[in-house]
Design a protein around this motif. Structure first.
Motif, mmCIF file in Angstrom:
data_model
loop_
_atom_site.group_PDB
_atom_site.id
_atom_site.type_symbol
_atom_site.label_atom_id
_atom_site.label_comp_id
_atom_site.label_asym_id
_atom_site.label_seq_id
_atom_site.Cartn_x
_atom_site.Cartn_y
_atom_site.Cartn_z
ATOM 1 N N ASP A 1 20.452 -0.816 -2.487
ATOM 2 C CA ASP A 1 19.815 0.441 -2.591
ATOM 3 C C ASP A 1 20.693 1.113 -3.593
ATOM 4 N N GLU A 2 20.275 2.558 -3.885
ATOM 5 C CA GLU A 2 20.733 3.183 -5.101
ATOM 6 C C GLU A 2 22.484 3.288 -5.138
ATOM 7 N N ARG A 3 22.882 3.390 -3.781
ATOM 8 C CA ARG A 3 24.417 3.477 -3.706
ATOM 9 C C ARG A 3 25.248 2.105 -3.902
ATOM 10 N N GLY A 4 24.208 0.960 -4.150
ATOM 11 C CA GLY A 4 24.832 -0.379 -4.132
ATOM 12 C C GLY A 4 25.170 -1.138 -2.924
ATOM 13 N N SER A 5 24.712 -0.529 -1.711
ATOM 14 C CA SER A 5 24.828 -1.178 -0.812
ATOM 15 C C SER A 5 23.671 -2.027 -0.250
ATOM 16 N N ASP A 6 23.798 -3.236 0.448
ATOM 17 C CA ASP A 6 22.904 -4.372 0.720
ATOM 18 C C ASP A 6 21.670 -3.714 1.518
ATOM 19 N N ARG A 7 20.654 -3.637 1.096
ATOM 20 C CA ARG A 7 19.302 -3.574 1.898
ATOM 21 C C ARG A 7 19.107 -4.777 2.481
ATOM 22 N N MET A 8 18.614 -5.708 1.426
ATOM 23 C CA MET A 8 18.452 -7.134 1.866
ATOM 24 C C MET A 8 19.661 -8.019 1.161
ATOM 25 N N PRO A 9 20.289 -8.932 1.964
ATOM 26 C CA PRO A 9 21.545 -9.633 1.480
ATOM 27 C C PRO A 9 20.925 -10.536 0.406
ATOM 28 N N ALA A 10 21.680 -10.957 -0.457
ATOM 29 C CA ALA A 10 21.308 -12.224 -1.285
ATOM 30 C C ALA A 10 21.535 -13.425 -0.626
ATOM 31 N N PHE A 11 20.550 -14.456 -0.710
ATOM 32 C CA PHE A 11 20.849 -15.812 0.088
ATOM 33 C C PHE A 11 21.256 -16.641 -0.891
ATOM 34 N N GLN A 12 21.810 -16.378 -2.314
ATOM 35 C CA GLN A 12 22.029 -17.301 -3.216
ATOM 36 C C GLN A 12 23.327 -17.938 -2.959
ATOM 37 N N GLY A 13 23.540 -19.248 -2.573
ATOM 38 C CA GLY A 13 24.473 -20.025 -2.103
ATOM 39 C C GLY A 13 24.691 -20.271 -0.446
ATOM 40 N N ARG A 14 23.835 -19.343 0.061
ATOM 41 C CA ARG A 14 23.881 -19.652 1.513
ATOM 42 C C ARG A 14 22.472 -20.326 2.087
ATOM 43 N N LEU A 15 21.606 -20.661 1.294
ATOM 44 C CA LEU A 15 20.353 -21.399 1.521
ATOM 45 C C LEU A 15 20.343 -22.478 0.550
ATOM 46 N N LYS A 16 19.887 -23.572 0.966
ATOM 47 C CA LYS A 16 19.716 -24.765 -0.215
ATOM 48 C C LYS A 16 18.437 -24.359 -0.866
ATOM 49 N N GLU A 17 18.266 -25.146 -2.059
ATOM 50 C CA GLU A 17 17.358 -25.063 -2.765
ATOM 51 C C GLU A 17 15.875 -25.343 -2.369
ATOM 52 N N SER A 18 15.825 -26.360 -1.490
ATOM 53 C CA SER A 18 14.699 -26.779 -0.326
ATOM 54 C C SER A 18 14.391 -25.727 0.568
ATOM 55 N N GLU A 19 15.564 -25.212 1.003
ATOM 56 C CA GLU A 19 15.037 -24.161 1.828
ATOM 57 C C GLU A 19 14.550 -22.733 1.379
ATOM 58 N N VAL A 20 14.866 -22.401 0.065
ATOM 59 C CA VAL A 20 14.324 -21.301 -0.473
ATOM 60 C C VAL A 20 12.818 -21.777 -1.071
ATOM 61 N N ALA A 21 12.655 -22.888 -1.398
ATOM 62 C CA ALA A 21 11.125 -23.364 -1.885
ATOM 63 C C ALA A 21 10.369 -23.274 -0.303
ATOM 64 N N ALA A 22 10.883 -23.748 0.586
ATOM 65 C CA ALA A 22 10.210 -23.826 2.054
ATOM 66 C C ALA A 22 9.545 -22.365 2.334
#
Ligand code: HEC
Length: 106
Positions: free
Chosen positions: A75-96
């Motif tokens: 959000d505009e204050r820099g707190s997460d609304r939706m967390p980043a999943f980079q590094g938490r999900l595999k490429e194949s999981e993101v593609a799925a």
């Protein structure tokens, strides 16, 4: 101990074989449904609180869906609304997930 070593040695292989058959629905249920809901409509307490998008109404193209999953949204204050999943999900999981998220559209 020998058998234990063997299992450890085989684990990365087993893991990558398993990834071939990633089920986007399973990944969604585990990581996304708490906010977006099992039906993608974001009618969960967390989804309402954070203002998660109704995925059945989403018109984002594939590349943007992927970006949203990897980078999340702050959000505009820099707190997460939706967390980043980079590094938490595999490429194949993101593609799925990119494929699965679109199954809510109709
Ligand atoms: C902590 C709650 C939360 C979780 C967990 C979460 N999201 Fe989100 N998601 C949000 C919020 C909030 C938004 C709206 C952000 C905004 O304002 O653009 C959003 C937006 C999106 C959008 C954009 C929709 C559009 O049309 O703009 C997509 C696609 C999406 N999420 C997919 C996912 C996927 C896939 C996962 C699981 C890997 C996931 N989300 C997990 C909260 C969450």
């Amino acid at each position: 101990m020998g058998a234990f070593r063997l299992i450890i040695a085989l684990f990365p292989l087993g893991n990558s074989l398993f990834a071939q058959g990633v089920n986007g629905g399973d990944v969604f249920a585990e990581y996304c449904a708490p906010c977006h809901g099992a039906d993608g409509k974001a009618r969960t307490p967390a989804g309402k609180k954070l203002g998660a998008k109704d995925l059945s109404e989403s018109k984002l193209p594939d590349a943007e869906i992927e970006k949203q999953i990897l980078a999340g949204k702050k959000d505009e204050r820099g707190s997460d609304r939706m967390p980043a999943f980079q590094g938490r999900l595999k490429e194949s999981e993101v593609a799925a997930l990119v494929v699965f998220v679109k199954t809510f559209r109709r």
